[in-house]
Design a protein around this motif. Structure first.
Motif, PDB file in Angstrom:
ATOM      1  N   LEU A 196       1.069  -1.279   0.455  1.00 29.04           N
ATOM      2  CA  LEU A 196       0.014  -0.018  -0.248  1.00 29.04           C
ATOM      3  C   LEU A 196       0.708   1.600   0.142  1.00 29.04           C
ATOM      4  CD1 LEU A 196      -2.664  -0.649   2.629  1.00 29.04           C
ATOM      5  CD2 LEU A 196      -3.122  -0.881   0.311  1.00 29.04           C
ATOM      6  N   GLY A 197       2.424   1.480   0.455  1.00 29.19           N
ATOM      7  CA  GLY A 197       3.045   2.572   0.537  1.00 29.19           C
ATOM      8  C   GLY A 197       2.248   2.962   2.131  1.00 29.19           C
ATOM      9  N   TYR A 198       2.043   2.239   2.837  1.00 24.85           N
ATOM     10  CA  TYR A 198       1.037   2.811   3.987  1.00 24.85           C
ATOM     11  C   TYR A 198       1.311   2.185   4.946  1.00 24.85           C
ATOM     12  CZ  TYR A 198      -2.991   2.864   2.572  1.00 24.85           C
ATOM     13  OH  TYR A 198      -4.519   2.895   1.518  1.00 24.85           O
ATOM     14  N   ILE A 199       0.377   2.359   6.583  1.00 27.43           N
ATOM     15  CA  ILE A 199       0.480   2.188   7.391  1.00 27.43           C
ATOM     16  C   ILE A 199      -1.434   1.676   7.536  1.00 27.43           C
ATOM     17  CG2 ILE A 199       0.099   1.173   9.576  1.00 27.43           C
ATOM     18  CD1 ILE A 199       2.997   2.460   9.250  1.00 27.43           C
ATOM     19  N   GLN A 200      -1.970   0.830   7.733  1.00 30.67           N
ATOM     20  CA  GLN A 200      -3.758   1.480   7.786  1.00 30.67           C
ATOM     21  C   GLN A 200      -3.835   0.113   9.226  1.00 30.67           C
ATOM     22  OE1 GLN A 200      -5.753  -0.543   4.046  1.00 30.67           O
ATOM     23  NE2 GLN A 200      -5.627  -2.446   4.923  1.00 30.67           N
ATOM     24  N   TYR A 201      -3.156  -0.042   9.117  1.00 34.57           N
ATOM     25  CA  TYR A 201      -3.206  -1.105  10.871  1.00 34.57           C
ATOM     26  C   TYR A 201      -3.343  -0.407  11.848  1.00 34.57           C
ATOM     27  CZ  TYR A 201      -3.310  -4.602  15.038  1.00 34.57           C
ATOM     28  OH  TYR A 201      -3.347  -5.039  16.086  1.00 34.57           O
ATOM     29  N   THR A 202      -5.272  -0.789  12.627  1.00 31.92           N
ATOM     30  CA  THR A 202      -5.372   0.235  13.704  1.00 31.92           C
ATOM     31  C   THR A 202      -6.246  -1.096  14.540  1.00 31.92           C
ATOM     32  OG1 THR A 202      -7.701   0.569  13.186  1.00 31.92           O
ATOM     33  CG2 THR A 202      -6.094   2.332  13.309  1.00 31.92           C
ATOM     34  N   LYS A 203      -6.254  -1.018  16.121  1.00 28.57           N
ATOM     35  CA  LYS A 203      -6.465  -1.616  17.076  1.00 28.57           C
ATOM     36  C   LYS A 203      -7.433  -1.346  17.761  1.00 28.57           C
ATOM     37  CE  LYS A 203      -6.361  -6.611  19.190  1.00 28.57           C
ATOM     38  NZ  LYS A 203      -5.343  -7.940  19.269  1.00 28.57           N
ATOM     39  N   PRO A 204      -8.725  -0.663  18.384  1.00 30.59           N
ATOM     40  CA  PRO A 204      -8.980   0.275  19.033  1.00 30.59           C
ATOM     41  C   PRO A 204      -8.900  -0.678  20.693  1.00 30.59           C
ATOM     42  CG  PRO A 204     -10.217   0.309  17.426  1.00 30.59           C
ATOM     43  CD  PRO A 204      -9.061  -1.120  17.016  1.00 30.59           C
ATOM     44  N   SER A 205      -8.545  -2.230  21.171  1.00 32.49           N
ATOM     45  CA  SER A 205      -8.562  -2.012  21.625  1.00 32.49           C
ATOM     46  C   SER A 205      -7.120  -2.366  22.920  1.00 32.49           C
ATOM     47  CB  SER A 205      -9.323  -4.081  21.766  1.00 32.49           C
ATOM     48  OG  SER A 205      -8.189  -4.610  21.732  1.00 32.49           O
ATOM     49  N   LEU A 206      -6.348  -2.047  22.061  1.00 31.64           N
ATOM     50  CA  LEU A 206      -4.989  -1.502  22.308  1.00 31.64           C
ATOM     51  C   LEU A 206      -5.245  -0.435  23.909  1.00 31.64           C
ATOM     52  CD1 LEU A 206      -2.164  -2.216  19.643  1.00 31.64           C
ATOM     53  CD2 LEU A 206      -2.681  -3.376  21.627  1.00 31.64           C
ATOM     54  N   GLU A 207      -4.011  -0.119  24.184  1.00 24.89           N
ATOM     55  CA  GLU A 207      -3.659   0.468  25.290  1.00 24.89           C
ATOM     56  C   GLU A 207      -3.104   1.263  24.367  1.00 24.89           C
ATOM     57  OE1 GLU A 207      -1.200  -0.036  28.770  1.00 24.89           O
ATOM     58  OE2 GLU A 207      -2.233  -2.462  28.898  1.00 24.89           O
ATOM     59  N   ASP A 208      -2.969   2.994  24.337  1.00 28.71           N
ATOM     60  CA  ASP A 208      -2.549   3.757  23.460  1.00 28.71           C
ATOM     61  C   ASP A 208      -1.142   4.413  23.950  1.00 28.71           C
ATOM     62  OD1 ASP A 208      -2.815   4.716  26.515  1.00 28.71           O
ATOM     63  OD2 ASP A 208      -4.408   6.220  25.873  1.00 28.71           O
ATOM     64  N   THR A 209      -0.434   3.268  24.441  1.00 32.83           N
ATOM     65  CA  THR A 209       0.898   3.710  24.236  1.00 32.83           C
ATOM     66  C   THR A 209       1.884   3.175  23.931  1.00 32.83           C
ATOM     67  OG1 THR A 209       0.631   1.933  26.551  1.00 32.83           O
ATOM     68  CG2 THR A 209       1.207   4.135  27.376  1.00 32.83           C
ATOM     69  N   TYR A 210       1.095   1.718  23.028  1.00 33.76           N
ATOM     70  CA  TYR A 210       1.956   0.870  21.526  1.00 33.76           C
ATOM     71  C   TYR A 210       2.327   1.908  20.452  1.00 33.76           C
ATOM     72  CZ  TYR A 210       1.664  -2.791  24.960  1.00 33.76           C
ATOM     73  OH  TYR A 210       1.575  -3.979  25.720  1.00 33.76           O
ATOM     74  N   TYR A 211       3.276   1.891  20.269  1.00 32.34           N
ATOM     75  CA  TYR A 211       4.262   2.536  18.452  1.00 32.34           C
ATOM     76  C   TYR A 211       4.360   1.804  18.226  1.00 32.34           C
ATOM     77  CZ  TYR A 211       1.800   6.987  21.395  1.00 32.34           C
ATOM     78  OH  TYR A 211       1.292   7.523  22.159  1.00 32.34           O
ATOM     79  N   TYR A 212       4.368   2.199  16.805  1.00 31.41           N
ATOM     80  CA  TYR A 212       5.309   0.845  15.614  1.00 31.41           C
ATOM     81  C   TYR A 212       6.326   2.587  15.399  1.00 31.41           C
ATOM     82  CZ  TYR A 212       7.167  -0.699  11.145  1.00 31.41           C
ATOM     83  OH  TYR A 212       7.512  -1.301  10.693  1.00 31.41           O
ATOM     84  N   VAL A 213       7.934   2.157  15.099  1.00 29.44           N
ATOM     85  CA  VAL A 213       8.762   3.278  14.697  1.00 29.44           C
ATOM     86  C   VAL A 213       8.403   3.088  13.442  1.00 29.44           C
ATOM     87  CG1 VAL A 213      10.766   3.884  15.544  1.00 29.44           C
ATOM     88  CG2 VAL A 213       9.747   2.668  16.866  1.00 29.44           C
ATOM     89  N   CYS A 214       7.987   4.219  12.747  1.00 26.84           N
ATOM     90  CA  CYS A 214       7.972   4.122  10.801  1.00 26.84           C
ATOM     91  C   CYS A 214      10.083   4.579  10.649  1.00 26.84           C
ATOM     92  CB  CYS A 214       7.367   6.190  10.629  1.00 26.84           C
ATOM     93  SG  CYS A 214       5.697   4.816  11.294  1.00 26.84           S
TER      94      CYS A 214
END
Length: 315
Positions: A253-271
């Motif tokens: 795709l050329g970009y990230i579309q993954y989301t998981k609303p049930s996760l804590e808001d402290t998890y990040y993917y390092v781009c």
């Protein structure tokens, strides 16, 4: 000072009078400057009518309006603005989904969801998109049943692989599971005879229970579908990691579309990491942020990793 009207025929004479040339140049400059922004009456009327209609549609038909906007986007900036507008209006822009996605963006206004179109993905085309969407009304008890119908479409193995990796068939299972099922389907579908020495990695009893008859070296089948389905219920596969899903999205795709609303808001993917600056993608919401960190916290950290951090704002 007092405004003086000068007949057009007198302009040439004015040029030869003291100060006349300067006055004429200033007059012509006014015309030139105004020509850069003024609309003719017919032009401005048309734009006003279009603006009114767009405002009406955006207010009363927001899902359809944003869908049309995305389908007429000229570049990535337009896509990003359309996606942000959808978010502002409480509309979800979903990735591709079997039974929902067509060749272009389409929407379910009742549920306020816009589905991405298949033709925006590399190697996909309008024909495959229409053929896969045409299967939406069929009932499939398993992914294997769906694969049987897909084998009769124009969808080739590369396209199918990409669709699976982008969670197009999410309702049937997770990517690694479905990729394994495709491997089994391609290996055994339609076979009338299967050599015993070719099935060592799979449970032998499944072949024995589903074959028409067996010889010293072969299993003979009238229909391999029941055997394939049973194999797919016992196979083991590694669960697809979030990092792997994101890497596939970036690749196709050329970009990230993954989301998981049930996760804590402290998890990040390092781009990306640039000096002390980190570009991070929040897995809960899909928001991208840029933060500065101390060097001691960056030791050993690389892009394409998932981290858990607490971001504090200091006033």
């Amino acid at each position: 000072g007092e405004t003086k009207r000068i007949p057009f025929g007198e302009l040439e004479k004015l040029t030869f009078q003291p100060g006349g040339r300067q006055l004429l140049e200033e007059f012509l400059q006014i015309i030139e400057d105004s020509a850069n922004y003024q609309f003719g009456f017919n032009h401005s009327t048309g734009y006003s009518m279009i603006g009114y209609v767009c405002g009406y549609l955006r207010y009363y038909y927001p899902c359809e309006f944003v869908t049309a906007y995305l389908n007429n986007a000229n570049n990535d900036d337009d896509i990003n603005m359309g996606t942000q507008l959808a978010k502002t209006l409480g509309i979800t822009v979903s990735g591709i989904k079997f039974g929902m996605s067509q060749e272009k963006y389409s929407c379910n206004a009742e549920n306020k969801i816009i589905y991405k179109g298949l033709t925006s993905i590399k190697y996909m085309n309008e024909t495959v998109s229409q053929e896969l969407y045409g299967l939406k009304n069929n009932h499939y008890s398993s992914f294997i049943n769906l694969l049987e119908d897909i084998s009769n479409t124009s969808c080739n193995s590369r396209q199918l692989d990409i669709l699976i990796k982008l969670d197009f068939f999410e309702e049937f299972g997770e990517p690694n599971q479905l990729l394994k099922q495709v491997e089994i389907f391609n290996e055994f579908y339609g076979k009338k005879q299967i050599k015993k020495d070719k099935v060592g990695q799979y449970p032998q009893y499944i072949f024995e229970n589903n074959c028409l008859k067996t010889t010293e070296k072969q299993y003979k089948f009238e229909d391999t579908m029941p055997m394939i389905k049973e194999l797919c219920t016992v196979i083991e596969y590694p669960k697809t990691s979030v990092k792997t899903k994101i890497s596939w999205q970036l690749e196709h795709l050329g970009y990230i579309q993954y989301t998981k609303p049930s996760l804590e808001d402290t998890y990040y993917y390092v781009c990306a990491i640039d000096g002390n600056w980190l570009t991070l993608y929040q897995l809960k919401t899909g928001d991208t942020i840029k933060i500065k960190s101390r060097k001691k916290y960056l030791n050993g950290l690389t892009a394409n990793n998932i981290i858990k951090i607490f971001i504090r704002n200091f006033c």
